[in-house]
Design a protein around this motif. Structure first.
Motif, short mmCIF file in Angstrom:
data_model
loop_
_atom_site.label_atom_id
_atom_site.label_comp_id
_atom_site.label_asym_id
_atom_site.label_seq_id
_atom_site.Cartn_x
_atom_site.Cartn_y
_atom_site.Cartn_z
N ASP A 32 0.75 -1.33 -0.13
CA ASP A 32 0.01 0.00 0.12
C ASP A 32 0.95 1.28 0.10
OD1 ASP A 32 -2.41 -1.54 0.19
OD2 ASP A 32 -2.46 -1.56 2.30
N ALA A 33 0.44 2.27 -0.59
CA ALA A 33 1.28 3.64 -0.61
C ALA A 33 0.19 4.54 -0.70
CB ALA A 33 2.25 3.47 -1.99
N LEU A 34 0.37 5.82 -0.30
CA LEU A 34 -0.03 7.24 -0.39
C LEU A 34 0.61 8.03 -1.07
CD1 LEU A 34 -1.30 7.17 3.44
CD2 LEU A 34 -2.71 6.48 1.52
N GLY A 35 0.14 8.88 -1.82
CA GLY A 35 0.74 10.07 -2.61
C GLY A 35 -0.10 10.84 -3.26
N ARG A 36 0.51 11.76 -4.09
CA ARG A 36 0.00 12.63 -4.68
C ARG A 36 0.61 13.00 -6.09
NH1 ARG A 36 -0.41 17.10 -0.15
NH2 ARG A 36 1.72 18.02 -0.55
N GLY A 37 0.09 13.39 -7.07
CA GLY A 37 1.05 13.75 -8.30
C GLY A 37 1.35 15.27 -8.19
N LEU A 66 -3.77 13.00 0.61
CA LEU A 66 -3.00 12.05 -0.30
C LEU A 66 -3.88 10.83 -0.54
CD1 LEU A 66 0.26 11.55 2.13
CD2 LEU A 66 -0.06 12.55 0.09
N ILE A 67 -3.76 10.29 -1.77
CA ILE A 67 -4.51 9.14 -2.43
C ILE A 67 -3.88 8.01 -2.47
CG2 ILE A 67 -5.70 8.68 -4.43
CD1 ILE A 67 -6.19 11.44 -3.68
N PRO A 68 -4.94 6.90 -1.80
CA PRO A 68 -4.33 5.57 -1.61
C PRO A 68 -3.81 4.93 -3.00
CG PRO A 68 -6.43 5.95 -0.65
CD PRO A 68 -6.28 7.08 -1.27
N LYS A 69 -2.85 4.14 -3.21
CA LYS A 69 -2.33 3.91 -4.49
C LYS A 69 -1.67 2.49 -4.02
CE LYS A 69 -2.86 7.40 -7.19
NZ LYS A 69 -3.47 7.30 -8.41
N ARG A 70 -1.26 1.81 -5.14
CA ARG A 70 -0.63 0.35 -4.97
C ARG A 70 0.71 0.65 -5.48
NH1 ARG A 70 -3.05 -1.98 -1.51
NH2 ARG A 70 -4.42 -3.11 -2.49
N LEU A 71 1.85 -0.07 -4.80
CA LEU A 71 3.34 0.18 -5.36
C LEU A 71 3.71 -1.31 -5.37
CD1 LEU A 71 5.68 1.98 -5.72
CD2 LEU A 71 6.18 1.89 -3.29
N SER A 97 -5.54 12.19 -14.84
CA SER A 97 -4.70 12.46 -13.72
C SER A 97 -4.92 11.27 -12.83
CB SER A 97 -5.16 13.72 -13.11
OG SER A 97 -4.18 13.94 -12.08
N GLY A 98 -3.65 10.84 -12.32
CA GLY A 98 -3.65 9.67 -11.33
C GLY A 98 -3.28 8.24 -11.76
N ASP A 99 -3.30 8.21 -13.17
CA ASP A 99 -2.67 6.94 -13.78
C ASP A 99 -1.59 6.32 -13.09
OD1 ASP A 99 -5.09 6.96 -15.40
OD2 ASP A 99 -3.82 7.52 -17.27
N GLY A 100 -0.73 6.93 -12.74
CA GLY A 100 0.60 6.51 -11.90
C GLY A 100 1.79 6.87 -12.67
N LYS A 101 2.84 6.49 -11.89
CA LYS A 101 4.05 6.53 -12.36
C LYS A 101 5.00 5.04 -12.28
CE LYS A 101 4.58 11.27 -12.14
NZ LYS A 101 2.94 11.54 -12.29
N ILE A 102 5.94 5.15 -13.18
CA ILE A 102 7.08 3.88 -13.30
C ILE A 102 8.36 4.49 -13.01
CG2 ILE A 102 7.81 2.20 -14.66
CD1 ILE A 102 5.02 2.11 -15.82
N PHE A 103 9.12 4.09 -12.43
CA PHE A 103 10.34 4.28 -12.11
C PHE A 103 11.51 2.99 -12.38
CE2 PHE A 103 7.97 6.80 -9.21
CZ PHE A 103 8.16 8.05 -9.68
#
Length: 126
Positions: A32-37, A66-71, A97-103
């Motif tokens: 689980d993760a929390l975040g915002r763009g 902060l929005i709940p996301k999955r990492l 907005s909110g589709d995510g990020k990839i690193f």
């Protein structure tokens, strides 16, 4: 070897797992993760905080939630990184907005605790 770290919407997790598995990438870790763009932050508050204005610093704590996301974490041999990234994008892209990020980051080594194997021998291979 590379680590692909993807932040995705909660409701896209099962589709992402299935798509990666179908692409031959079955090993992963998720949490689980929390975040915002960057689009959800008031730039004027950031500029004020950078200048040291106490009012701006205080308001930063009250800005967008902060929005709940999955990492998702996946460590792969170099030849599977492009497949993983394209698969994650294909499944998660809505254009909103909110589709995510990839690193993608380099990984120096990996070790299987059970077998003692090192390097890419412990990773998914196609």
């Amino acid at each position: 070897m590379k680590e692909v770290m993807a932040i995705v919407r909660l409701n896209m997790m099962n589709k992402t797992k299935k798509a990666l598995s179908d692409a031959g990438i079955s090993s992963m870790t998720a949490r689980d993760a929390l975040g915002r763009g960057k689009g959800l932050v008031d730039r004027s508050l950031l500029e004020g905080a950078e200048k040291g204005y106490e009012e701006a610093i205080a308001q930063l704590g009250h800005s967008q939630r902060l929005i709940p996301k999955r990492l998702i974490f996946v460590v792969l041999p170099d030849n599977l990184v492009d497949t993983a990234v394209k698969t994650i994008i294909k499944v998660n892209r809505t254009g909103k907005s909110g589709d995510g990020k990839i690193f993608v980051t380099p990984v120096m080594d990996s070790v299987s605790v059970r077998t003692g194997e090192f390097g890419t021998a412990v990773l998914d291979e196609i």
